[in-house]
Scaffold this active site. Sequence first.
Site, mmCIF file in Angstrom:
data_model
loop_
_atom_site.group_PDB
_atom_site.id
_atom_site.type_symbol
_atom_site.label_atom_id
_atom_site.label_comp_id
_atom_site.label_asym_id
_atom_site.label_seq_id
_atom_site.Cartn_x
_atom_site.Cartn_y
_atom_site.Cartn_z
ATOM 1 N N HIS A 20 0.830 -1.354 -0.085
ATOM 2 C CA HIS A 20 -0.076 -0.060 0.158
ATOM 3 C C HIS A 20 0.912 1.428 0.013
ATOM 4 C CE1 HIS A 20 -4.275 -1.358 0.682
ATOM 5 N NE2 HIS A 20 -3.619 -2.414 0.759
ATOM 6 N N ASP A 116 -5.279 6.589 1.611
ATOM 7 C CA ASP A 116 -5.537 5.357 1.294
ATOM 8 C C ASP A 116 -6.959 5.171 1.610
ATOM 9 O OD1 ASP A 116 -5.810 2.252 1.434
ATOM 10 O OD2 ASP A 116 -3.448 2.225 1.195
ATOM 11 N N HIS A 147 -16.982 -4.132 -0.950
ATOM 12 C CA HIS A 147 -17.011 -3.388 0.355
ATOM 13 C C HIS A 147 -18.323 -2.313 0.217
ATOM 14 C CE1 HIS A 147 -13.568 -5.578 1.547
ATOM 15 N NE2 HIS A 147 -12.788 -5.324 0.384
ATOM 16 N N THR A 280 4.513 -9.167 -1.237
ATOM 17 C CA THR A 280 5.382 -8.448 -0.108
ATOM 18 C C THR A 280 4.955 -8.932 1.340
ATOM 19 O OG1 THR A 280 3.743 -6.497 0.090
ATOM 20 C CG2 THR A 280 5.920 -6.355 -1.454
ATOM 21 N N TRP A 334 14.250 -11.006 -3.621
ATOM 22 C CA TRP A 334 13.649 -10.036 -4.038
ATOM 23 C C TRP A 334 13.867 -9.704 -5.732
ATOM 24 C CZ3 TRP A 334 9.617 -6.875 -2.691
ATOM 25 C CH2 TRP A 334 9.291 -5.788 -3.575
ATOM 26 N N ALA A 335 12.877 -9.706 -6.442
ATOM 27 C CA ALA A 335 12.935 -9.596 -7.962
ATOM 28 C C ALA A 335 12.283 -8.096 -8.139
ATOM 29 C CB ALA A 335 12.262 -10.567 -8.744
ATOM 30 N N HIS A 352 0.000 -14.890 -5.969
ATOM 31 C CA HIS A 352 -1.208 -14.917 -4.976
ATOM 32 C C HIS A 352 -2.438 -14.019 -5.540
ATOM 33 C CE1 HIS A 352 0.551 -11.060 -4.359
ATOM 34 N NE2 HIS A 352 0.122 -10.818 -2.952
ATOM 35 N N SER A 357 0.077 -7.262 -8.579
ATOM 36 C CA SER A 357 0.624 -8.301 -9.547
ATOM 37 C C SER A 357 -0.346 -8.580 -10.509
ATOM 38 C CB SER A 357 0.867 -9.724 -8.568
ATOM 39 O OG SER A 357 1.884 -9.405 -7.514
ATOM 40 N N GLU A 360 0.371 -5.693 -13.067
ATOM 41 C CA GLU A 360 1.594 -5.894 -13.712
ATOM 42 C C GLU A 360 1.582 -6.811 -14.740
ATOM 43 O OE1 GLU A 360 3.457 -3.981 -9.784
ATOM 44 O OE2 GLU A 360 3.974 -6.101 -10.210
ATOM 45 N N GLY A 375 -7.997 -11.760 1.620
ATOM 46 C CA GLY A 375 -8.388 -10.270 1.030
ATOM 47 C C GLY A 375 -9.124 -10.437 -0.166
HETATM 48 N N1 UDP Z 1 7.212 -7.007 -5.917
HETATM 49 C C1 UDP Z 1 8.427 -6.903 -6.379
HETATM 50 N N2 UDP Z 1 9.318 -8.082 -6.351
HETATM 51 C C2 UDP Z 1 9.282 -8.952 -5.642
HETATM 52 C C3 UDP Z 1 8.092 -9.085 -5.018
HETATM 53 C C4 UDP Z 1 6.809 -8.281 -5.096
HETATM 54 O O1 UDP Z 1 8.727 -6.075 -7.179
HETATM 55 O O2 UDP Z 1 10.075 -9.863 -5.499
HETATM 56 C C5 UDP Z 1 6.377 -5.871 -6.096
HETATM 57 C C6 UDP Z 1 5.342 -6.255 -7.149
HETATM 58 O O3 UDP Z 1 5.675 -5.887 -8.293
HETATM 59 C C7 UDP Z 1 4.038 -5.616 -6.667
HETATM 60 C C8 UDP Z 1 4.132 -5.668 -5.192
HETATM 61 O O4 UDP Z 1 5.403 -5.863 -4.715
HETATM 62 O O5 UDP Z 1 3.921 -4.242 -7.200
HETATM 63 C C9 UDP Z 1 3.151 -6.653 -4.587
HETATM 64 O O6 UDP Z 1 1.845 -6.023 -4.699
HETATM 65 P P1 UDP Z 1 0.604 -6.897 -4.647
HETATM 66 O O7 UDP Z 1 -0.384 -6.099 -4.739
HETATM 67 O O8 UDP Z 1 0.468 -7.803 -5.750
HETATM 68 O O9 UDP Z 1 0.643 -7.897 -3.165
HETATM 69 P P2 UDP Z 1 0.987 -7.506 -1.759
HETATM 70 O O10 UDP Z 1 2.244 -7.379 -1.485
HETATM 71 O O11 UDP Z 1 -0.014 -6.040 -1.665
HETATM 72 O O12 UDP Z 1 0.334 -8.528 -1.137
#
Ligand code: UDP
Length: 455
Positions: A20, A116, A147, A280, A334-335, A352, A357, A360, A375
């Site tokens: 967030h 937010d 919601h 994350t 991390w990627a 997930h 994600s 993207e 969620g």
């Molecule tokens: N992310 C990333 N690299 C990683 C893992 C996650 O850049 O190795 C970024 C991903 O590109 C996305 C965010 O973390 O923008 C994850 O957001 P998402 O809404 O999918 O999941 P949340 O973390 O909120 O559960």
Amino acid sequence: NGGTVRTRHVGVFAFPFASHPTHLLNVVRRLAAAAPTVVFSFFSTERTNRALFTKRGCDNILRYDVSDGIPEGYVLQGKIHEDINYFLGVAKEEFRSGVQVAEKDVGMKMSCLVSDAFLWFSADLAKELSIPWVALRTGGARSLSTHLYTDLIREKYSELKGSIGPNDEIANLIPGVESIRLSDLPIGVIFGDLDSPFASMMHKMGRNLTRATTVAINSFQELDPDVTKNLSSLFNNFLNIGPSNLVSKHNSPSKPDEFSCISWLDNQNPGSVAYISFGTKFCPPPHELVAIAEALESTKTPFLWSINKDSQTHLPLGFVERTTANGSGKVVPWAPQVQVLDHIATGVFVTHGGWNSVLESIGSGVPMICRPLIGDQPINTWMVERVWGIGVWIEGGKFTKHGTCCALEQVLSVDASSKGMKERIGALKDLAHKAVGPNGSSTQNFKTLVDVITR
Ligand code: UDP
């Protein structure tokens, strides 16, 4: 401030969990670039702000830390939403007193509050300050609808109770949403502890969003035209301003490619690699991680797996060493996800179903295998599989070796079903890129948002 005349002071409240705050700050950076005479006071917890403000920020975004509400010396027990509950216990007061500090620092009253959307009480704070409230929603339009219509859904559910099961499809439960399964509704709408602080926050968000001057979401209207139409009729001003990852100028990865994922992908065949990441904050249970690892080895699927160090310990013995040595895989903590998904070698995203994600993946045209955890992830996955037809829900809802092998084979194969998925996600990818293009809908909507905060 380098002599810049400051014309407006905007307060920004982050919900400091998962992705967030990153995404909120990305929007604020775009706003700050578009409105250089506006000063933004960005409030989040010390922990998240420390991670967010690593590089030199814009001159017109000021960082303010608020308390996370965790009692001094207390160690979190790892209970679900425990950290969120502590934060919610202090958030309103922390933000309220933060506003006074920032107004004094900047020497200017706030003219607008951006928060937010989860932080529904911003509507009250904005009212106290007699200024408009702009709510930014990081999730998609469909989950937002659940919601918004929580009261209606609860009412209809109590009427239908007994005649339907949680896995039955229900048509027209929510305006603009043609069908849905009750079991895919976010916890706290009708299932789970409806009185928990988190469920209550989501419920109140739904009830209060019509008080916002503007509700902006990270999506594009062409993805969900019917829901957009319905939400536009309910909100004062409803703006799809995404996908934010495609507005790349202000959204470069917060962390660079320190584990050389891209050069590893450069050596793989086009469309061959499974990229795996569960966002994350969440991770499937250990036995499911084992099932994924076994399926990858048994199908000989090249993979790039972003998984934190703690969870890596659950992978089968020797898995990382073996797959690293034979070059079939790479495990990293991390990627740079957006670049990974954009890489020609990436053929499927095992995710997930977190909203960022999903967006993207759409922006890069990569079909998905989804394993929703919590969620909005189930409803996002429903959309991916059933409405947009751009991915599959993992068989039985959980990773097993067999189910994962089947899903990998299905999405990575060159048969008609996989081809259809790729064509459909390719079409959505084009629409997403158009939306953020020069005259695209999201570009226009963003200009409107700039007008709102500079008004
Ligand atoms: N992310 C990333 N690299 C990683 C893992 C996650 O850049 O190795 C970024 C991903 O590109 C996305 C965010 O973390 O923008 C994850 O957001 P998402 O809404 O999918 O999941 P949340 O973390 O909120 O559960």
